[in-house]
Design a protein around this motif. Structure first.
Motif, PDB file in Angstrom:
ATOM      1  N   GLY A 187       0.777  -1.234   0.000  1.00  0.00           N
ATOM      2  CA  GLY A 187       0.000   0.000   0.000  1.00  0.00           C
ATOM      3  C   GLY A 187       0.804   1.278   0.000  1.00  0.00           C
ATOM      4  O   GLY A 187       0.219   2.365  -0.053  1.00  0.00           O
ATOM      5  N   GLY A 188       2.149   1.181   0.071  1.00  0.00           N
ATOM      6  CA  GLY A 188       2.939   2.390   0.212  1.00  0.00           C
ATOM      7  C   GLY A 188       2.767   2.983   1.597  1.00  0.00           C
ATOM      8  O   GLY A 188       2.046   2.435   2.444  1.00  0.00           O
ATOM      9  N   PHE A 189       3.426   4.131   1.844  1.00  0.00           N
ATOM     10  CA  PHE A 189       3.334   4.722   3.169  1.00  0.00           C
ATOM     11  C   PHE A 189       1.890   5.098   3.518  1.00  0.00           C
ATOM     12  O   PHE A 189       1.400   4.764   4.587  1.00  0.00           O
ATOM     13  CB  PHE A 189       4.221   5.973   3.263  1.00  0.00           C
ATOM     14  N   GLY A 190       1.211   5.774   2.623  1.00  0.00           N
ATOM     15  CA  GLY A 190      -0.158   6.203   2.914  1.00  0.00           C
ATOM     16  C   GLY A 190      -1.102   5.035   3.100  1.00  0.00           C
ATOM     17  O   GLY A 190      -1.939   5.031   4.007  1.00  0.00           O
ATOM     18  N   GLY A 191      -0.971   4.017   2.240  1.00  0.00           N
ATOM     19  CA  GLY A 191      -1.850   2.855   2.340  1.00  0.00           C
ATOM     20  C   GLY A 191      -1.642   2.102   3.639  1.00  0.00           C
ATOM     21  O   GLY A 191      -2.615   1.713   4.309  1.00  0.00           O
ATOM     22  N   LEU A 192      -0.368   1.891   4.015  1.00  0.00           N
ATOM     23  CA  LEU A 192      -0.097   1.181   5.260  1.00  0.00           C
ATOM     24  C   LEU A 192      -0.483   2.035   6.461  1.00  0.00           C
ATOM     25  O   LEU A 192      -0.967   1.505   7.467  1.00  0.00           O
ATOM     26  CB  LEU A 192       1.377   0.786   5.338  1.00  0.00           C
ATOM     27  N   ALA A 193      -0.296   3.356   6.371  1.00  0.00           N
ATOM     28  CA  ALA A 193      -0.673   4.231   7.479  1.00  0.00           C
ATOM     29  C   ALA A 193      -2.173   4.155   7.743  1.00  0.00           C
ATOM     30  O   ALA A 193      -2.614   4.041   8.895  1.00  0.00           O
ATOM     31  CB  ALA A 193      -0.256   5.667   7.171  1.00  0.00           C
ATOM     32  N   ILE A 194      -2.973   4.208   6.666  1.00  0.00           N
ATOM     33  CA  ILE A 194      -4.429   4.120   6.836  1.00  0.00           C
ATOM     34  C   ILE A 194      -4.826   2.730   7.337  1.00  0.00           C
ATOM     35  O   ILE A 194      -5.686   2.581   8.213  1.00  0.00           O
ATOM     36  CB  ILE A 194      -5.139   4.433   5.509  1.00  0.00           C
ATOM     37  N   ALA A 195      -4.174   1.684   6.791  1.00  0.00           N
ATOM     38  CA  ALA A 195      -4.467   0.319   7.224  1.00  0.00           C
ATOM     39  C   ALA A 195      -4.136   0.139   8.702  1.00  0.00           C
ATOM     40  O   ALA A 195      -4.919  -0.462   9.458  1.00  0.00           O
ATOM     41  CB  ALA A 195      -3.684  -0.680   6.382  1.00  0.00           C
ATOM     42  N   ALA A 196      -2.979   0.636   9.135  1.00  0.00           N
ATOM     43  CA  ALA A 196      -2.587   0.506  10.537  1.00  0.00           C
ATOM     44  C   ALA A 196      -3.538   1.282  11.439  1.00  0.00           C
ATOM     45  O   ALA A 196      -3.884   0.827  12.544  1.00  0.00           O
ATOM     46  CB  ALA A 196      -1.151   1.000  10.727  1.00  0.00           C
ATOM     47  N   PHE A 247       0.022   2.368  -4.801  1.00  0.00           N
ATOM     48  CA  PHE A 247      -0.656   1.189  -5.351  1.00  0.00           C
ATOM     49  C   PHE A 247      -2.174   1.364  -5.346  1.00  0.00           C
ATOM     50  O   PHE A 247      -2.918   0.385  -5.449  1.00  0.00           O
ATOM     51  CB  PHE A 247      -0.252  -0.061  -4.571  1.00  0.00           C
ATOM     52  N   GLY A 248      -2.614   2.588  -5.231  1.00  0.00           N
ATOM     53  CA  GLY A 248      -4.027   2.901  -5.327  1.00  0.00           C
ATOM     54  C   GLY A 248      -4.812   2.579  -4.071  1.00  0.00           C
ATOM     55  O   GLY A 248      -4.264   2.173  -3.036  1.00  0.00           O
ATOM     56  N   LEU A 249      -6.114   2.744  -4.196  1.00  0.00           N
ATOM     57  CA  LEU A 249      -7.005   2.537  -3.062  1.00  0.00           C
ATOM     58  C   LEU A 249      -7.029   1.084  -2.599  1.00  0.00           C
ATOM     59  O   LEU A 249      -7.150   0.797  -1.408  1.00  0.00           O
ATOM     60  CB  LEU A 249      -8.418   2.993  -3.428  1.00  0.00           C
ATOM     61  N   LEU A 250      -6.923   0.151  -3.538  1.00  0.00           N
ATOM     62  CA  LEU A 250      -6.921  -1.266  -3.159  1.00  0.00           C
ATOM     63  C   LEU A 250      -5.715  -1.602  -2.288  1.00  0.00           C
ATOM     64  O   LEU A 250      -5.762  -2.538  -1.479  1.00  0.00           O
ATOM     65  CB  LEU A 250      -6.922  -2.145  -4.411  1.00  0.00           C
ATOM     66  N   GLY A 251      -4.642  -0.828  -2.438  1.00  0.00           N
ATOM     67  CA  GLY A 251      -3.456  -1.056  -1.621  1.00  0.00           C
ATOM     68  C   GLY A 251      -3.717  -0.889  -0.136  1.00  0.00           C
ATOM     69  O   GLY A 251      -3.070  -1.546   0.694  1.00  0.00           O
ATOM     70  N   ILE A 252      -4.660  -0.017   0.207  1.00  0.00           N
ATOM     71  CA  ILE A 252      -5.017   0.149   1.624  1.00  0.00           C
ATOM     72  C   ILE A 252      -5.546  -1.172   2.178  1.00  0.00           C
ATOM     73  O   ILE A 252      -5.135  -1.639   3.252  1.00  0.00           O
ATOM     74  CB  ILE A 252      -6.078   1.254   1.784  1.00  0.00           C
ATOM     75  N   TRP A 253      -6.463  -1.771   1.439  1.00  0.00           N
ATOM     76  CA  TRP A 253      -7.075  -3.035   1.873  1.00  0.00           C
ATOM     77  C   TRP A 253      -6.028  -4.153   1.930  1.00  0.00           C
ATOM     78  O   TRP A 253      -6.002  -4.952   2.881  1.00  0.00           O
ATOM     79  CB  TRP A 253      -8.200  -3.395   0.908  1.00  0.00           C
ATOM     80  N   SER A 254      -5.157  -4.201   0.931  1.00  0.00           N
ATOM     81  CA  SER A 254      -4.127  -5.243   0.912  1.00  0.00           C
ATOM     82  C   SER A 254      -3.160  -5.110   2.078  1.00  0.00           C
ATOM     83  O   SER A 254      -2.524  -6.095   2.481  1.00  0.00           O
ATOM     84  CB  SER A 254      -3.351  -5.179  -0.409  1.00  0.00           C
ATOM     85  N   ALA A 255      -3.033  -3.899   2.616  1.00  0.00           N
ATOM     86  CA  ALA A 255      -2.097  -3.672   3.720  1.00  0.00           C
ATOM     87  C   ALA A 255      -2.708  -3.992   5.082  1.00  0.00           C
ATOM     88  O   ALA A 255      -1.993  -3.952   6.099  1.00  0.00           O
ATOM     89  CB  ALA A 255      -1.608  -2.224   3.692  1.00  0.00           C
ATOM     90  N   PHE A 256      -3.995  -4.324   5.130  1.00  0.00           N
ATOM     91  CA  PHE A 256      -4.644  -4.626   6.406  1.00  0.00           C
ATOM     92  C   PHE A 256      -3.892  -5.678   7.224  1.00  0.00           C
ATOM     93  O   PHE A 256      -3.639  -5.471   8.414  1.00  0.00           O
ATOM     94  CB  PHE A 256      -6.084  -5.086   6.171  1.00  0.00           C
ATOM     95  N   PRO A 257      -3.552  -6.844   6.632  1.00  0.00           N
ATOM     96  CA  PRO A 257      -2.875  -7.865   7.446  1.00  0.00           C
ATOM     97  C   PRO A 257      -1.555  -7.376   8.045  1.00  0.00           C
ATOM     98  O   PRO A 257      -1.159  -7.834   9.121  1.00  0.00           O
ATOM     99  CB  PRO A 257      -2.651  -9.012   6.453  1.00  0.00           C
ATOM    100  N   PHE A 258      -0.883  -6.457   7.373  1.00  0.00           N
ATOM    101  CA  PHE A 258       0.395  -5.962   7.879  1.00  0.00           C
ATOM    102  C   PHE A 258       0.192  -4.868   8.916  1.00  0.00           C
ATOM    103  O   PHE A 258       0.994  -4.725   9.844  1.00  0.00           O
ATOM    104  CB  PHE A 258       1.250  -5.469   6.716  1.00  0.00           C
TER     105      PHE A 258
END
Length: 498
Positions: free
Chosen positions: A73-82, A230-241
């Motif tokens: 998810g990149g920094f933003g995607g992982l930040a939102i996921a976390a 990696f786009g909006l889907l990257g946020i969801w993919s980063a959930f497990p991490f």
């Protein structure tokens, strides 16, 4: 029926934990004799040890693993996921604190779901928790081996001798006694937490906000930006991490039968554990990515050390953090063994799994509950050597249990509003509903990251369900605390209908 009667019966169910025969001088019944051989050492843990246990479950995830979410998810995607996963865990912890105060037994999530969702719900939840707590230590033993080899300790290489040494040494401490085990865990966890704080101070001196979004943008992804490469889907993919910053904290209630005044101590310890983990997650995430950049640490096996070595050369601080990473792995490995043994103990004591697995030693340790999962974990580690796959499988099991435990809180609030609740969840069912929705989202996200791991977990589930459907559900032990508590609820419901 009046709330006072329900409260009295609830206290009776709580008092039955440990199998002490009523009346003291009376000859023990077969049920009492059965439970007497399956008792844990009561009153061994207070708020400090339980808070340390909650942090110990998780602390290794701060040192490694979460950073692979940057590749999703990149920094933003992982930040939102976390952030979303932190919200899920916080909501779930508050809900579990209420449930643990109602039913403070070693069954933890299985006991909560058994009361709310029946035997099938209890077994589904308990099995999911077991998948998490059997596979996670196996995976961490592999990571410990990698650390031992990379640090050059005693000239050892990562392999089955190191894995075996881990299981023998740390299971041995658990067999010694729960008080000794939790004190050991607290010391090792304190070392790891101190190192994380030292790392954050050192890394933040080199913080550069411009390096956070240095991962190349995939312009073919919907909604891709420099912050969401990696786009909006990257946020969801980063959930497990994003879960790696908190994975395991829900295991604190499994120590309920060994806790002093659990109805008060458990909620307090769970809240403190979650608060500490939130602070550590924020500091670790920002410091590591800001010091070197997201691109530099996204694939690193040891991201914190990588963040402290901009030119690739080891420093005094990076060596300290490297050794502390080993301490963090040991703390999580050690505490997860504890959690798995207690969940197996409770399921076995109630008859969901073979009953002999719940026998306890003279020191009141569930020795088979420690040895059998340990043997399985070692075999898997030595056979596969694939720690990442086992952790992904553990995450899949965890998300199933999160959804079922959150649902249990909602069901009990609506079905039994008058139930004696020494602690009440802030926000009530709104809080647990948030946890339920996010847990279901995280469950689906595991298929985006590792389909094979998800299907492996489903295969284990299928075998376990077949065992329960055709055998163990006909041989449950009514005298087990979780079963007795559920039976009281059913009796109350029948009397109310009459």
């Amino acid at each position: 029926m009046a709330d006072g009667t329900e409260s009295a019966r609830t206290e009776s169910a709580r008092a039955s934990v440990g199998g002490a025969p009523p009346g003291g001088a009376q000859a023990p019944s077969p049920e009492d004799a059965y439970l007497e051989r399956r008792t844990l050492r009561r009153g061994s843990a207070g708020p400090l040890l339980l808070t340390g246990l909650g942090v110990a479950y998780v602390v290794s995830g701060d040192f490694s693993g979460w950073n692979f979410g940057l590749s999703e998810g990149g920094f933003g995607g992982l930040a939102i996921a976390a952030l979303l996963m932190g919200l899920m865990y916080a909501c779930m912890v508050f809900a579990l604190a209420e449930l643990a105060a109602i039913l403070p037994t070693a069954g933890g999530g299985y006991g909560f779901a058994r009361r709310a969702l029946g035997p099938w719900g209890g077994f589904l939840t308990g099995t999911a928790i077991l998948i998490e707590y059997v596979l996670a230590p196996a995976a961490i033993s592999i990571f410990i081996g990698d650390y031992v080899e990379s640090l050059g300790l005693f000239g050892l290489e990562s392999g089955w001798p190191v894995y075996l040494a881990c299981f023998i040494l740390f299971i041995g401490i658990h067999l010694w006694g729960v008080g000794e085990a939790l004190r050991f865990s607290l010391v090792v966890t304190a070392i790891a937490v101190a190192a994380l704080l030292v790392f954050a101070v050192g890394a933040l001196t080199d913080f550069d906000a411009g390096s956070l979004n240095d991962i190349p943008v995939d312009h073919s992804a919907a909604g891709a930006t420099s912050w969401l490469p990696f786009g909006l889907l990257g946020i969801w993919s980063a959930f497990p991490f994003g879960m790696w910053f908190f994975l395991g904290v829900e295991g604190v209630p499994l120590a309920a039968e060994e806790t002093r005044d659990p109805a008060r101590t458990l909620p307090k310890a769970m809240a403190w554990s979650m608060g500490i983990l939130l602070v550590l997650a924020l500091l670790t995430f920002l410091a590591a990515t800001g010091a070197r950049g997201s691109g530099a640490v996204q694939e690193a096996g040891n991201p914190l050390v990588e963040a402290l070595q901009p030119d690739g050369k080891a420093t005094v601080l990076s060596r300290i953090v490297n050794y502390a990473g080993l301490a963090g792995l040991v703390a999580s490995f050690f505490s997860l063994i504890f959690a798995g043994s207690r969940q197996l103990f409770a399921l076995s004591r109630a008859g969901y799994l073979p009953r002999f697995l719940s026998l306890t030693s003279r020191r009141k340790a569930p020795f088979l509950g420690l040895l059998v999962p340990g043997a399985i974990g070692f075999a898997l580690a030595a056979w596969t050597g694939d720690g990442a796959r086992m952790l992904n499988t553990a995450v899949f099991g965890a998300t199933i249990s999160y959804a079922l435990m959150s649902l249990s809180h909602i069901v009990l609030r609506r079905r039994e509003p008058g139930l004696d609740r020494p602690y009440r969840t802030p926000g009530g069912t709104v809080t647990s509903s948030i946890a339920l929705v996010l847990a279901c989202s995280a469950l689906v996200a595991t298929f985006l990251v590792d389909k094979d791991a998800a299907f492996i977990a489903l295969g284990v589930y299928a075998v376990a369900l077949a065992y329960f459907a055709f055998y163990s559900r006909h041989r449950l032990v009514a005298a087990a605390p979780e079963e007795e508590f559920a039976a009281l609820a059913e009796a109350e419901a029948e009397l109310s209908r009459d």
